[in-house]
Design an enzyme around this catalytic site. Structure first.
Site, PDB file in Angstrom:
ATOM      1  N   GLU A  99      26.031  58.930   0.333  1.00 43.74           N
ATOM      2  CA  GLU A  99      27.077  57.966  -0.744  1.00 43.74           C
ATOM      3  C   GLU A  99      28.264  59.116  -1.160  1.00 43.74           C
ATOM      4  O   GLU A  99      29.391  58.517  -0.961  1.00 43.74           O
ATOM      5  CB  GLU A  99      26.476  57.307  -1.563  1.00 43.74           C
ATOM      6  CG  GLU A  99      27.440  56.368  -2.302  1.00 43.74           C
ATOM      7  CD  GLU A  99      26.629  55.428  -3.256  1.00 43.74           C
ATOM      8  OE1 GLU A  99      25.438  55.581  -3.644  1.00 43.74           O
ATOM      9  OE2 GLU A  99      27.189  54.539  -3.895  1.00 43.74           O
ATOM     10  N   THR A 124      15.933  47.339  -9.986  1.00 41.36           N
ATOM     11  CA  THR A 124      14.803  48.101 -10.388  1.00 41.36           C
ATOM     12  C   THR A 124      14.022  47.715 -11.296  1.00 41.36           C
ATOM     13  O   THR A 124      14.574  47.523 -12.540  1.00 41.36           O
ATOM     14  CB  THR A 124      15.771  49.389 -10.814  1.00 41.36           C
ATOM     15  OG1 THR A 124      16.786  49.589 -10.190  1.00 41.36           O
ATOM     16  CG2 THR A 124      14.926  50.703 -10.788  1.00 41.36           C
ATOM     17  N   HIS A 158      23.088  44.701  -5.818  1.00 43.28           N
ATOM     18  CA  HIS A 158      22.091  45.181  -6.958  1.00 43.28           C
ATOM     19  C   HIS A 158      22.245  44.023  -8.056  1.00 43.28           C
ATOM     20  O   HIS A 158      23.337  43.629  -8.393  1.00 43.28           O
ATOM     21  CB  HIS A 158      22.560  46.313  -7.586  1.00 43.28           C
ATOM     22  CG  HIS A 158      22.482  47.604  -6.482  1.00 43.28           C
ATOM     23  ND1 HIS A 158      21.362  48.032  -6.251  1.00 43.28           N
ATOM     24  CD2 HIS A 158      23.555  48.048  -5.796  1.00 43.28           C
ATOM     25  CE1 HIS A 158      21.625  49.146  -5.268  1.00 43.28           C
ATOM     26  NE2 HIS A 158      23.080  49.029  -5.109  1.00 43.28           N
ATOM     27  N   ASP A 170      14.847  54.169  -8.488  1.00 44.41           N
ATOM     28  CA  ASP A 170      16.119  54.913  -8.983  1.00 44.41           C
ATOM     29  C   ASP A 170      15.920  56.193  -8.625  1.00 44.41           C
ATOM     30  O   ASP A 170      14.596  56.826  -9.215  1.00 44.41           O
ATOM     31  CB  ASP A 170      16.478  54.269 -10.301  1.00 44.41           C
ATOM     32  CG  ASP A 170      17.498  55.001 -11.067  1.00 44.41           C
ATOM     33  OD1 ASP A 170      18.107  56.043 -10.488  1.00 44.41           O
ATOM     34  OD2 ASP A 170      18.175  54.514 -12.050  1.00 44.41           O
TER      35      ASP A 170
HETATM   36  C1  6MZ Z   1      23.868  54.012  -6.029  1.00 47.49           C
HETATM   37  C2  6MZ Z   1      23.605  51.845  -7.106  1.00 47.49           C
HETATM   38  C3  6MZ Z   1      24.987  51.482  -6.915  1.00 47.49           C
HETATM   39  O1  6MZ Z   1      18.492  47.768 -10.340  1.00 47.49           O
HETATM   40  O2  6MZ Z   1      19.552  47.013 -12.565  1.00 47.49           O
HETATM   41  N1  6MZ Z   1      23.071  50.892  -7.998  1.00 47.49           N
HETATM   42  N2  6MZ Z   1      23.102  52.752  -6.710  1.00 47.49           N
HETATM   43  N3  6MZ Z   1      25.070  53.940  -5.675  1.00 47.49           N
HETATM   44  C4  6MZ Z   1      25.744  52.477  -6.086  1.00 47.49           C
HETATM   45  N4  6MZ Z   1      27.033  52.422  -5.830  1.00 47.49           N
HETATM   46  C5  6MZ Z   1      28.194  51.956  -6.852  1.00 47.49           C
HETATM   47  N5  6MZ Z   1      25.251  50.538  -7.533  1.00 47.49           N
HETATM   48  C6  6MZ Z   1      24.135  49.951  -8.174  1.00 47.49           C
HETATM   49  O3  6MZ Z   1      21.133  47.137 -10.572  1.00 47.49           O
HETATM   50  C7  6MZ Z   1      21.549  48.435 -11.239  1.00 47.49           C
HETATM   51  C8  6MZ Z   1      20.977  49.635 -10.354  1.00 47.49           C
HETATM   52  O4  6MZ Z   1      21.461  49.649  -9.089  1.00 47.49           O
HETATM   53  C9  6MZ Z   1      21.753  51.158  -8.528  1.00 47.49           C
HETATM   54  C10 6MZ Z   1      21.570  51.841  -9.816  1.00 47.49           C
HETATM   55  O5  6MZ Z   1      20.406  52.497  -9.652  1.00 47.49           O
HETATM   56  C11 6MZ Z   1      21.809  50.874 -10.700  1.00 47.49           C
HETATM   57  O6  6MZ Z   1      21.299  51.455 -12.120  1.00 47.49           O
HETATM   58  P1  6MZ Z   1      19.489  47.091 -11.055  1.00 47.49           P
HETATM   59  O7  6MZ Z   1      19.321  45.368 -10.822  1.00 47.49           O
END
Ligand code: 6MZ
Length: 351
Positions: free
Chosen positions: A208, A105, A22, A145
């Site tokens: 998860e 996102t 991410h 999201d």
């Molecule tokens: C679920 C996760 C995550 O999109 O702003 N994100 N979603 N489980 C996880 N495990 C820890 N880690 C990250 O990156 C941040 C976004 O990625 C997702 C969440 O929606 C978080 O807001 P971006 O680049």
């Protein structure tokens, strides 16, 4: 160099594919400080460490979601998104990642004028800038999201569809992520089907947290079926779900440190990597959020070797097999295999 240093060096030099990263969670402290300077926010030393979970620390899963919000608030302009994407790509390349699928996102920030389109364009422009400079091929997934409305999710799919064409194949798919304790994944099934119908690949966070082992959304999402599952931490706790994943041979994106630090898995030794890897199920080691969880992909390979007794040839095979599970086209997969093989002998011969 002693044995432990030798293994760490091998993992760093191993060509690797990162398939679950991410963007906001991948930024390191150094980039956060640059973002603070850009925004005119004084780096707050009293709060240093607030944006990452250090070695040996664990926190509840809600904590990383608090941290993502801080990073997202700091990166509310196209310039910031461009800068953090560049930094993240360079760091992965320096760690020996030769193929990277980033996911992010798209955001609308009215007070700065950033729109979901300009957000995606900023990432694509950083990917383009890094193309000739960094030794890594980068692809992008747009993320939904779970907190978002179905309408916003549909807009993300349309955006992905549009940019898959305009980016000449850099945008390859859709991710479903976000706080797993929020919302019902079934709401997004029509949107995800639409993505599949227009040729986008699906990488979905599934099971998860423990409640999702029995939640109706889990089986429903697996029935789509996704092209890859993110985490899948509690799938093997439910024999019916485990059979679905095994029968359809759905690759799993496994993030050891993320799961241990966010306390969804009690210890490295108890990670579900062991369950699936021992059954020869397709597994891909990934970082999830390398900045927030203070890790690197080479560290994840090293931890897998140390915890589960994997040899260097095992690590090689694990990395090589991950190419098959990328969302790259067949030509690129073939190029990546050649690239990997060109480094194989030298790498496996050095002690
Ligand atoms: C679920 C996760 C995550 O999109 O702003 N994100 N979603 N489980 C996880 N495990 C820890 N880690 C990250 O990156 C941040 C976004 O990625 C997702 C969440 O929606 C978080 O807001 P971006 O680049």
């Amino acid at each position: 160099m002693d044995e432990a240093e030798g293994l760490a060096e091998f993992c760093r030099r191993l060509p690797k594919a990162e398939l679950h990263a991410h963007l906001s969670g991948s930024v390191t402290e150094a980039t956060i400080q640059k973002l603070q300077v850009k925004k005119g926010v004084a780096p707050d030393h009293a709060h240093q460490g607030d944006t990452s979970i250090g070695k040996g620390e664990t926190r509840q899963l809600q904590e990383p979601f608090r941290i993502f919000k801080i990073i997202q608030e700091l990166s509310d302009t196209e310039e910031a998104i461009f800068m953090m994407t560049e930094d993240v790509i360079s760091e992965f390349a320096a760690d020996g990642v030769r193929y990277l699928e980033l996911r992010s996102t798209p955001r609308h920030v009215p007070h700065t004028g950033m729109t979901p389109s300009s957000y995606v364009e900023s990432i694509l422009s950083a990917i383009q800038t890094c193309k000739d400079r960094e030794d890594v091929v980068v692809r992008l997934l747009l993320a939904i999201d779970r907190r978002q409305s179905v309408e916003t999710a549909m807009n993300t799919v349309r955006l992905a569809q549009e940019y898959a064409l305009r980016s000449h194949g850099v945008v390859v798919g859709i991710d479903l992520s976000g706080n797993p304790a929020v919302g019902d994944g079934r709401d997004f099934i029509p949107v995800l089907k639409e993505a599949q119908n227009c040729g986008l690949k699906l990488a979905l966070h599934i099971a998860e947290i423990s409640q999702q082992a029995t939640a109706p959304e889990t089986g429903a999402l697996l029935l789509l079926p996704p092209d890859r599952v993110g985490h899948g931490t509690f799938i093997h706790h439910n024999p019916d779900l485990a059979a679905m994943v095994a029968d359809k041979n759905i690759p799993l994106e496994l993030c050891l440190t993320s799961n241990v630090k966010a306390q969804t898995v009690a210890s490295y030794g108890e990670h579900h990597f062991q369950h699936w890897y021992s059954r020869k199920h397709p597994c891909v080691l990934c970082t999830d959020d390398k900045g927030v969880f203070c890790t690197t992909l080479s560290e994840e390979y090293r931890l897998a070797a140390e915890t589960f007794g994997l040899s260097r040839p095992d690590l090689w095979d694990l990395s090589f097999s991950s190419i098959a599970h990328t969302f790259a086209g067949e030509d690129l997969k073939q190029q990546l295999r050649l690239r990997w093989n060109s480094e194989k002998n030298k790498l496996l011969q050095t002690r």
